[in-house]
Design a protein around this motif. Structure first.
Motif, PDB file in Angstrom:
ATOM      1  N   ASN A   3       0.849  -1.178   0.000  1.00 56.51           N
ATOM      2  CA  ASN A   3       0.000   0.000   0.000  1.00 56.51           C
ATOM      3  C   ASN A   3       0.883   1.225   0.000  1.00 56.51           C
ATOM      4  O   ASN A   3       1.858   1.298   0.743  1.00 56.51           O
ATOM      5  CB  ASN A   3      -0.892   0.020   1.248  1.00 56.51           C
ATOM      6  N   ILE A   4       0.558   2.224  -0.819  1.00 60.44           N
ATOM      7  CA  ILE A   4       1.423   3.383  -0.943  1.00 60.44           C
ATOM      8  C   ILE A   4       0.617   4.653  -0.861  1.00 60.44           C
ATOM      9  O   ILE A   4      -0.574   4.685  -1.157  1.00 60.44           O
ATOM     10  CB  ILE A   4       2.234   3.369  -2.260  1.00 60.44           C
ATOM     11  N   THR A   5       1.308   5.705  -0.418  1.00 60.82           N
ATOM     12  CA  THR A   5       0.766   7.055  -0.427  1.00 60.82           C
ATOM     13  C   THR A   5       1.637   7.884  -1.341  1.00 60.82           C
ATOM     14  O   THR A   5       2.850   7.894  -1.206  1.00 60.82           O
ATOM     15  CB  THR A   5       0.789   7.664   0.988  1.00 60.82           C
ATOM     16  N   ARG A   6       1.035   8.602  -2.300  1.00 57.68           N
ATOM     17  CA  ARG A   6       1.817   9.323  -3.289  1.00 57.68           C
ATOM     18  C   ARG A   6       1.353  10.763  -3.358  1.00 57.68           C
ATOM     19  O   ARG A   6       0.258  11.104  -2.957  1.00 57.68           O
ATOM     20  CB  ARG A   6       1.685   8.670  -4.666  1.00 57.68           C
ATOM     21  N   ARG A   7       2.220  11.644  -3.903  1.00 56.64           N
ATOM     22  CA  ARG A   7       1.854  13.020  -4.152  1.00 56.64           C
ATOM     23  C   ARG A   7       2.181  13.363  -5.591  1.00 56.64           C
ATOM     24  O   ARG A   7       2.962  12.699  -6.241  1.00 56.64           O
ATOM     25  CB  ARG A   7       2.600  13.971  -3.207  1.00 56.64           C
ATOM     26  N   THR A   8       1.547  14.400  -6.122  1.00 52.92           N
ATOM     27  CA  THR A   8       1.796  14.830  -7.484  1.00 52.92           C
ATOM     28  C   THR A   8       3.061  15.665  -7.538  1.00 52.92           C
ATOM     29  O   THR A   8       3.304  16.494  -6.684  1.00 52.92           O
ATOM     30  CB  THR A   8       0.624  15.694  -8.002  1.00 52.92           C
ATOM     31  N   VAL A   9       3.886  15.419  -8.568  1.00 53.76           N
ATOM     32  CA  VAL A   9       5.116  16.165  -8.725  1.00 53.76           C
ATOM     33  C   VAL A   9       5.181  16.740 -10.122  1.00 53.76           C
ATOM     34  O   VAL A   9       4.393  16.391 -10.998  1.00 53.76           O
ATOM     35  CB  VAL A   9       6.355  15.270  -8.483  1.00 53.76           C
ATOM     36  N   LEU A  10       6.135  17.647 -10.339  1.00 51.46           N
ATOM     37  CA  LEU A  10       6.328  18.274 -11.630  1.00 51.46           C
ATOM     38  C   LEU A  10       6.486  17.219 -12.709  1.00 51.46           C
ATOM     39  O   LEU A  10       7.246  16.258 -12.545  1.00 51.46           O
ATOM     40  CB  LEU A  10       7.576  19.149 -11.588  1.00 51.46           C
ATOM     41  N   TYR A 217      17.681   5.588  -4.266  1.00 50.85           N
ATOM     42  CA  TYR A 217      16.633   4.674  -3.805  1.00 50.85           C
ATOM     43  C   TYR A 217      15.283   5.089  -4.393  1.00 50.85           C
ATOM     44  O   TYR A 217      14.642   4.329  -5.090  1.00 50.85           O
ATOM     45  CB  TYR A 217      16.594   4.678  -2.269  1.00 50.85           C
ATOM     46  N   LEU A 218      14.855   6.322  -4.117  1.00 55.12           N
ATOM     47  CA  LEU A 218      13.564   6.826  -4.589  1.00 55.12           C
ATOM     48  C   LEU A 218      13.797   7.821  -5.717  1.00 55.12           C
ATOM     49  O   LEU A 218      14.700   8.652  -5.644  1.00 55.12           O
ATOM     50  CB  LEU A 218      12.817   7.501  -3.439  1.00 55.12           C
ATOM     51  N   PHE A 219      12.979   7.724  -6.770  1.00 60.50           N
ATOM     52  CA  PHE A 219      13.057   8.650  -7.900  1.00 60.50           C
ATOM     53  C   PHE A 219      12.101   9.810  -7.666  1.00 60.50           C
ATOM     54  O   PHE A 219      11.267   9.780  -6.756  1.00 60.50           O
ATOM     55  CB  PHE A 219      12.708   7.899  -9.187  1.00 60.50           C
ATOM     56  N   HIS A 220      12.180  10.845  -8.509  1.00 62.43           N
ATOM     57  CA  HIS A 220      11.367  12.039  -8.281  1.00 62.43           C
ATOM     58  C   HIS A 220       9.902  11.816  -8.620  1.00 62.43           C
ATOM     59  O   HIS A 220       9.055  12.675  -8.335  1.00 62.43           O
ATOM     60  CB  HIS A 220      11.918  13.225  -9.078  1.00 62.43           C
ATOM     61  N   GLY A 231      13.659   0.473 -16.443  1.00 63.86           N
ATOM     62  CA  GLY A 231      14.925   0.666 -17.140  1.00 63.86           C
ATOM     63  C   GLY A 231      15.421   2.089 -16.990  1.00 63.86           C
ATOM     64  O   GLY A 231      15.306   2.699 -15.926  1.00 63.86           O
ATOM     65  N   ASP A 232      15.962   2.643 -18.086  1.00 60.02           N
ATOM     66  CA  ASP A 232      16.528   3.995 -17.992  1.00 60.02           C
ATOM     67  C   ASP A 232      15.485   5.095 -18.135  1.00 60.02           C
ATOM     68  O   ASP A 232      15.833   6.270 -18.224  1.00 60.02           O
ATOM     69  CB  ASP A 232      17.645   4.186 -19.018  1.00 60.02           C
ATOM     70  N   LYS A 233      14.201   4.730 -18.143  1.00 57.16           N
ATOM     71  CA  LYS A 233      13.168   5.776 -18.098  1.00 57.16           C
ATOM     72  C   LYS A 233      13.210   6.509 -16.761  1.00 57.16           C
ATOM     73  O   LYS A 233      12.792   7.668 -16.686  1.00 57.16           O
ATOM     74  CB  LYS A 233      11.786   5.173 -18.353  1.00 57.16           C
ATOM     75  N   GLN A 234      13.634   5.823 -15.723  1.00 53.57           N
ATOM     76  CA  GLN A 234      13.964   6.502 -14.467  1.00 53.57           C
ATOM     77  C   GLN A 234      15.466   6.776 -14.544  1.00 53.57           C
ATOM     78  O   GLN A 234      16.277   5.887 -14.321  1.00 53.57           O
ATOM     79  CB  GLN A 234      13.649   5.627 -13.259  1.00 53.57           C
ATOM     80  N   ASP A 279      12.956  18.237  -9.624  1.00 57.15           N
ATOM     81  CA  ASP A 279      12.711  19.059  -8.436  1.00 57.15           C
ATOM     82  C   ASP A 279      13.454  18.546  -7.205  1.00 57.15           C
ATOM     83  O   ASP A 279      13.432  19.168  -6.150  1.00 57.15           O
ATOM     84  CB  ASP A 279      11.209  19.170  -8.141  1.00 57.15           C
ATOM     85  N   GLY A 280      14.118  17.392  -7.334  1.00 53.52           N
ATOM     86  CA  GLY A 280      14.924  16.870  -6.240  1.00 53.52           C
ATOM     87  C   GLY A 280      14.139  16.391  -5.040  1.00 53.52           C
ATOM     88  O   GLY A 280      14.712  16.199  -3.966  1.00 53.52           O
ATOM     89  N   LEU A 281      12.849  16.158  -5.206  1.00 57.20           N
ATOM     90  CA  LEU A 281      11.995  15.791  -4.086  1.00 57.20           C
ATOM     91  C   LEU A 281      11.132  14.589  -4.434  1.00 57.20           C
ATOM     92  O   LEU A 281      10.680  14.444  -5.572  1.00 57.20           O
ATOM     93  CB  LEU A 281      11.091  16.957  -3.692  1.00 57.20           C
ATOM     94  N   GLY A 282      10.887  13.751  -3.458  1.00 64.87           N
ATOM     95  CA  GLY A 282       9.997  12.617  -3.640  1.00 64.87           C
ATOM     96  C   GLY A 282       9.591  12.062  -2.297  1.00 64.87           C
ATOM     97  O   GLY A 282      10.302  12.232  -1.290  1.00 64.87           O
TER      98      GLY A 282
END
Length: 348
Positions: A3-10, A217-220, A231-234, A279-282
Motif C-alpha cells: 500500500n502506498i501514499t503518493r503526491r503529485t510532482v512536476l 533509492y527513490l526517484f522524483h 529501465g533507464d526511463k527513471q 525538483d529533487g523531491l519525492g
C-alpha cells in the motif's frame, strides 16, 4: 503490491519521451517558482522533541561554493541545544569529482561537527573513480573519513564485514531517552553481499528503529528506482552506471533494496536518499508484509544557486509518534513552507 501514499510532482502524468523532461525542467522559470519561502528564524521545537538533520548532495559546494557547506555544519553546531539535534545524516555525492581538493573541503566542513554532533554518511556515484565517473568502486573517501576516526565513538556500530577498514558501508547506533535507533549507511547501488550484511545488522538490532541512508533509492516520480520495470526511463538508476556494467550488474536499486532488505524487517521507519535532479523531491509510504509503514524520502538541493543555497532538511521527532519535516536554509535564513518541503509523517 505494498500500500502506498503518493503526491503529485512536476511533470507527473505527462505523456512525453523521457528525453524531453530535462528540457522542460530547464525551461521552468526559476529555482524557487514552486517554493513558499518564509523568513526565519525557525519556530521552537515541541517539548520533548529532538531533531535529526539531513545533508543531501554537497558536491557543488565542494567544487565551487565551499562557504555554503561550512555554514551548514557551523549552524548545526550552533543549533545543537536549541533544536536538540541528535544526529546528522549525509546522503552521498559528498564531492563532485572525487578529487583531493574537493575531499579537503568536505573534511573541513564535516569535521566542524566533531565533538559536537554524531554524523553518518554514505558515498554517491560522484564519489567514485577518477573525475567522479563511477566506473568502479575506487574512492578517496577513506583517505579523508577513515574508520580510525570513528571507531571509538559511542555511536559507531561497525562496517561491512568484508571491508572492515572502509567507511563506504557502515552502521551507527544512537539513543534519545527511551528511543533507540539504528542508522544503516549503504554504498551507491549496494552489492548483493553488502545487502546480506545489512540484513544481519538489521536483525541483530531489531529492537531499534531503523533508518536506511543510501544515495539512490527513490526517484522524483515518488516511485522507487526499479530497473526491471522502468529501465533507464527513471534516469540515473545505479544499473545504468559503468560500475554496474563492469561488475556484472552486482548493484541494487530502490526496489531491490525494498524487497531484499527494508521490507524484511519490522523495525525500519525511514529511508533517505539524494541523487535525483528535476525538483529533487519525492515521497512514498509503503507497508511491509507485517503491516509496518516505512516512509521513504528523496531530498536533493544541488540544483539551487550557490551549490544548494544552504538548504537542509530537519526531521523533528515528536512525542506523539510523528515526524515534522522542515526545509531550512541558514545561509538564506528562510523556511520553505511548500507542501513538498514542510509536512508531517505519522509513524506506525
Amino acid at each position: 503490491m505494498p500500500n502506498i501514499t503518493r503526491r503529485t510532482v512536476l511533470h507527473a502524468g505527462l505523456s512525453l519521451p523521457i528525453a524531453t523532461l530535462p528540457a522542460l525542467n530547464a525551461l521552468a522559470a526559476g529555482p524557487y517558482d514552486e517554493a513558499q519561502l518564509q523568513p526565519g528564524p525557525l519556530p521552537q521545537i515541541e517539548d520533548g522533541s529532538f531533531t535529526v538533520a539531513v545533508l543531501p548532495d554537497t558536491q557543488n559546494y565542494c567544487e565551487r561554493a565551499p562557504d555554503g557547506f561550512y555554514q551548514q555544519t557551523k549552524w548545526l553546531v550552533e543549533q545543537k541545544k536549541q533544536r536538540n539535534i541528535q544526529a546528522v545524516l549525509h546522503l552521498g555525492d559528498i564531492t563532485n569529482r572525487n578529487t583531493t581538493e574537493q575531499w579537503q573541503v568536505a573534511q573541513k566542513a564535516m569535521r566542524q561537527l566533531d565533538g559536537h554532533l554524531p554524523y553518518f554518511f554514505v558515498p554517491g556515484n560522484h564519489d567514485y573513480s577518477n573525475g567522479g565517473g563511477a566506473r568502479d568502486r575506487t574512492s578517496l573517501l577513506d583517505n579523508y573519513f577513515p574508520v580510525s576516526h570513528y571507531r571509538d565513538l559511542p555511536t559507531f556500530g561497525g562496517t561491512y564485514d568484508r571491508e572492515p577498514e572502509s567507511m563506504l558501508n557502515s552502521y551507527h547506533l544512537f539513543s534519545v531517552g527511551d528511543r533507540k535507533f539504528l542508522v544503516l549507511g549503504l554504498e551507491f547501488g549496494p552489492r548483493k553481499d553488502v545487502i546480506r550484511w545489512a540484513n544481519e545488522i538489521a536483525s541483530k538490532h531489531k529492537d531499534r528503529e531503523a533508518i536506511l541512508i543510501t544515495h539512490a533509492y527513490l526517484f522524483h516520480d515518488d516511485q522507487r528506482y526499479d530497473w526491471k520495470q522502468h529501465g533507464d526511463k527513471q534516469r540515473w538508476n545505479p544499473h545504468g552506471y559503468p560500475l554496474a556494467k563492469t561488475g556484472n550488474q552486482d548493484v541494487s536499486d530502490g526496489e531491490e533494496l525494498w524487497n531484499g532488505l527494508v521490507s524484511q524487517h519490522e523495525n525500519f521507519i525511514l529511508t533517505l536518499n539524494g541523487h535525483v535532479l528535476y525538483d529533487g523531491l519525492g515521497r512514498l509510504s509503503s507497508k511491509s508484509p507485517d503491516g509496518n509503514t516505512v516512509h521513504q524520502m528523496l531530498v536533493n538541493f544541488q540544483m539551487k544557486p550557490q551549490g544548494g543555497d544552504g538548504w537542509l532538511r530537519l526531521l523533528e521527532f515528536r512525542k506523539n509518534n510523528t515526524i515534522g519535516i522542515t526545509d531550512y536554509s541558514p545561509t538564506r535564513e528562510q523556511i520553505n513552507a511548500s507542501p513538498q518541503n514542510n509536512f508531517t509523517l505519522e509513524l506506525t
